[in-house]
Design a protein around this motif. Structure first.
Motif, PDB file in Angstrom:
ATOM      1  N   VAL A 157      13.103 -11.888  -1.369  1.00  0.00           N
ATOM      2  CA  VAL A 157      11.796 -11.416  -1.815  1.00  0.00           C
ATOM      3  C   VAL A 157      11.573  -9.971  -1.378  1.00  0.00           C
ATOM      4  O   VAL A 157      11.060  -9.141  -2.141  1.00  0.00           O
ATOM      5  CB  VAL A 157      10.677 -12.319  -1.244  1.00  0.00           C
ATOM      6  CG1 VAL A 157       9.308 -11.704  -1.507  1.00  0.00           C
ATOM      7  CG2 VAL A 157      10.769 -13.713  -1.843  1.00  0.00           C
ATOM      8  N   LEU A 158      11.948  -9.664  -0.147  1.00  0.00           N
ATOM      9  CA  LEU A 158      11.744  -8.317   0.380  1.00  0.00           C
ATOM     10  C   LEU A 158      12.428  -7.273  -0.500  1.00  0.00           C
ATOM     11  O   LEU A 158      11.835  -6.239  -0.830  1.00  0.00           O
ATOM     12  CB  LEU A 158      12.283  -8.230   1.810  1.00  0.00           C
ATOM     13  CG  LEU A 158      12.198  -6.883   2.513  1.00  0.00           C
ATOM     14  CD1 LEU A 158      11.946  -7.063   4.003  1.00  0.00           C
ATOM     15  CD2 LEU A 158      13.470  -6.054   2.317  1.00  0.00           C
ATOM     16  N   CYS A 164      10.852  -3.019  -6.816  1.00  0.00           N
ATOM     17  CA  CYS A 164       9.791  -2.935  -7.833  1.00  0.00           C
ATOM     18  C   CYS A 164       8.793  -1.840  -7.490  1.00  0.00           C
ATOM     19  O   CYS A 164       8.372  -1.062  -8.357  1.00  0.00           O
ATOM     20  CB  CYS A 164       9.073  -4.278  -7.963  1.00  0.00           C
ATOM     21  SG  CYS A 164      10.063  -5.564  -8.755  1.00  0.00           S
ATOM     22  N   PHE A 165       8.425  -1.747  -6.213  1.00  0.00           N
ATOM     23  CA  PHE A 165       7.464  -0.737  -5.784  1.00  0.00           C
ATOM     24  C   PHE A 165       8.032   0.671  -5.967  1.00  0.00           C
ATOM     25  O   PHE A 165       7.344   1.578  -6.453  1.00  0.00           O
ATOM     26  CB  PHE A 165       7.088  -0.959  -4.320  1.00  0.00           C
ATOM     27  CG  PHE A 165       6.045   0.005  -3.806  1.00  0.00           C
ATOM     28  CD1 PHE A 165       4.692  -0.234  -4.018  1.00  0.00           C
ATOM     29  CD2 PHE A 165       6.423   1.152  -3.125  1.00  0.00           C
ATOM     30  CE1 PHE A 165       3.723   0.653  -3.548  1.00  0.00           C
ATOM     31  CE2 PHE A 165       5.467   2.053  -2.660  1.00  0.00           C
ATOM     32  CZ  PHE A 165       4.111   1.796  -2.871  1.00  0.00           C
ATOM     33  N   ILE A 166       9.300   0.852  -5.582  1.00  0.00           N
ATOM     34  CA  ILE A 166       9.928   2.178  -5.704  1.00  0.00           C
ATOM     35  C   ILE A 166      10.065   2.563  -7.175  1.00  0.00           C
ATOM     36  O   ILE A 166       9.829   3.715  -7.541  1.00  0.00           O
ATOM     37  CB  ILE A 166      11.299   2.175  -4.998  1.00  0.00           C
ATOM     38  CG1 ILE A 166      11.104   2.024  -3.482  1.00  0.00           C
ATOM     39  CG2 ILE A 166      12.075   3.463  -5.306  1.00  0.00           C
ATOM     40  CD1 ILE A 166      12.376   1.708  -2.718  1.00  0.00           C
ATOM     41  N   ARG A 167      10.432   1.606  -8.015  1.00  0.00           N
ATOM     42  CA  ARG A 167      10.547   1.873  -9.456  1.00  0.00           C
ATOM     43  C   ARG A 167       9.213   2.376 -10.018  1.00  0.00           C
ATOM     44  O   ARG A 167       9.172   3.306 -10.810  1.00  0.00           O
ATOM     45  CB  ARG A 167      10.951   0.596 -10.193  1.00  0.00           C
ATOM     46  CG  ARG A 167      12.447   0.400 -10.354  1.00  0.00           C
ATOM     47  CD  ARG A 167      12.711  -0.601 -11.460  1.00  0.00           C
ATOM     48  NE  ARG A 167      14.142  -0.721 -11.713  1.00  0.00           N
ATOM     49  CZ  ARG A 167      14.843  -1.830 -11.482  1.00  0.00           C
ATOM     50  NH1 ARG A 167      14.252  -2.888 -10.978  1.00  0.00           N
ATOM     51  NH2 ARG A 167      16.137  -1.869 -11.752  1.00  0.00           N
ATOM     52  N   ASP A 202       0.333  -1.841  -1.700  1.00  0.00           N
ATOM     53  CA  ASP A 202      -0.562  -1.015  -2.520  1.00  0.00           C
ATOM     54  C   ASP A 202      -0.740   0.421  -2.033  1.00  0.00           C
ATOM     55  O   ASP A 202      -0.532   1.377  -2.768  1.00  0.00           O
ATOM     56  CB  ASP A 202      -1.937  -1.681  -2.628  1.00  0.00           C
ATOM     57  CG  ASP A 202      -1.883  -2.869  -3.592  1.00  0.00           C
ATOM     58  OD1 ASP A 202      -0.833  -3.040  -4.244  1.00  0.00           O
ATOM     59  OD2 ASP A 202      -2.864  -3.617  -3.664  1.00  0.00           O
ATOM     60  N   SER A 203      -1.156   0.603  -0.787  1.00  0.00           N
ATOM     61  CA  SER A 203      -1.436   1.944  -0.273  1.00  0.00           C
ATOM     62  C   SER A 203      -0.316   2.472   0.622  1.00  0.00           C
ATOM     63  O   SER A 203      -0.509   3.420   1.368  1.00  0.00           O
ATOM     64  CB  SER A 203      -2.754   1.935   0.517  1.00  0.00           C
ATOM     65  OG  SER A 203      -2.669   1.002   1.590  1.00  0.00           O
ATOM     66  N   VAL A 209       8.472   2.311   2.295  1.00  0.00           N
ATOM     67  CA  VAL A 209       9.076   1.168   1.607  1.00  0.00           C
ATOM     68  C   VAL A 209      10.590   1.386   1.468  1.00  0.00           C
ATOM     69  O   VAL A 209      11.384   0.456   1.652  1.00  0.00           O
ATOM     70  CB  VAL A 209       8.426   0.960   0.223  1.00  0.00           C
ATOM     71  CG1 VAL A 209       9.130  -0.155  -0.543  1.00  0.00           C
ATOM     72  CG2 VAL A 209       6.949   0.631   0.385  1.00  0.00           C
ATOM     73  N   ALA A 210      10.996   2.609   1.149  1.00  0.00           N
ATOM     74  CA  ALA A 210      12.429   2.920   1.036  1.00  0.00           C
ATOM     75  C   ALA A 210      13.126   2.725   2.383  1.00  0.00           C
ATOM     76  O   ALA A 210      14.238   2.191   2.451  1.00  0.00           O
ATOM     77  CB  ALA A 210      12.612   4.354   0.542  1.00  0.00           C
TER      78      ALA A 210
END
Length: 310
Positions: A157-158, A164-167, A202-203, A209-210
């Motif tokens: 999941v991680l 998805c967030f980076i995309r 979100d924020s 995240v990377a």
């Protein structure tokens, strides 16, 4: 601040303190422990294993003097005291017993701030692993656990959440995967995932995240390309420089021979091709991405500078 207790003085820690011979040590090193009656500090060799933190009088001792059970416990950093600078303290807070009574905590001291933080993270990981810890866990175990707790996925999941967030937010971000994220926030997210939570990004800064994704891949006990496949893949790289077509064919064979979970993860993080397609904006060329990710995807069991350069 809750007080510490003498290990082994109460029946709560009178359980056998001999780890199983085959049980792998998760971390080992010197720590000081505070005794509850005398309030003095003892230097002991601590060994972290799956169920407990064992301590020995010396590094070469085979019989533990005592142990701190970990199941259901919490580990916390103790805020620095201005009157006692240079003390890097943390405590292990046991779970409440059946009567609901909270026992006193175990107070330990590390030699440095970084050493203390490493111990805290390692102990938390040991506590949370049976609950679905992610970081430092074998890929197969994570996939098996997650398949029992939710819909079938190809990757953890991680990884899915980070990609998805980076995309969506960061393909054109300059220095993506090279610029560091916010260390404290990375650690908070790491702890949340290890507790089985699914924190929302979100924020969150895209570099954080990377960094979280890189950290997960780096902390796999075995790289995405298993140690047993290292020499074969290295041979493919050498063959590519001599005969590109033959090298690509051989590389394809080796990739298909990977364990399924490893193949799925490798295929998934090939979204890095999308990252390099925006290299004019993010400044992350194939070579830059290879420098960042290479050692986390393919590395020998025993690392040395020469093999790393190869």
């Amino acid at each position: 601040r809750s007080k510490s207790m003498v290990l082994g003085e109460l029946t709560r820690v009178s359980r056998p303190c001999s780890p199983l011979d085959h049980e792998k040590a998760l971390k080992a090193g010197w720590l000081k422990r505070q005794r509850s009656i005398m309030k003095n500090w003892q230097l002991r060799w601590f060994v972290l294993r799956t169920e407990a933190l064992y301590f020995y009088k010396d590094q070469d001792e085979s019989k533990a003097q005592g142990c701190i059970p970990l199941q259901g416990s919490q580990v916390n950093e103790v805020p620095a005291n201005q009157d006692e600078p240079g003390r890097h303290l943390f405590e292990i807070v046991p779970e409440k017993d059946r009567t609901g009574i909270s026992h006193e905590s175990f107070l330990l001291m590390a030699s440095s701030q970084s050493d203390m933080e490493e111990w805290v993270r390692a102990i938390r990981r040991a506590i949370w692993a049976p609950l679905g810890g992610v970081f430092g866990q074998h890929l197969e175990e994570t996939m098996l656990y997650e398949s029992q707790c939710g819909p079938q996925r190809l990757v953890p999941v991680l990884v899915e959440q980070c990609v998805c967030f980076i995309r969506e937010n960061g393909l054109k971000e300059e220095g993506l995967f090279r610029a560091p994220g916010q260390t404290n926030h990375v650690r908070e997210l790491q702890d949340a995932f290890d507790r089985g939570e699914k924190p929302v990004f979100d924020s969150t800064d895209v570099h954080t995240v990377a960094s979280l994704l890189k950290l997960y891949i780096r902390e796999l006990p075995e790289p995405i390309i298993p140690f047993s496949k290292y020499t074969q893949f290295l041979s493919c790289a050498q063959l590519l420089t001599k005969d590109k077509e033959m090298g690509i064919t051989e590389l394809g064979k080796q990739v298909k021979s990977l364990p399924q979970v490893n193949y799925n993860l490798l295929e998934y993080i090939c979204f890095l091709d999308e990252v390099q397609s925006h290299s004019n904006e993010n400044k992350m060329s194939v070579q830059n991405l290879a420098t960042v990710f290479g050692p986390n995807i393919l590395r020998p069991r025993v690392e040395d500078p020469v093999t790393m350069m190869e």
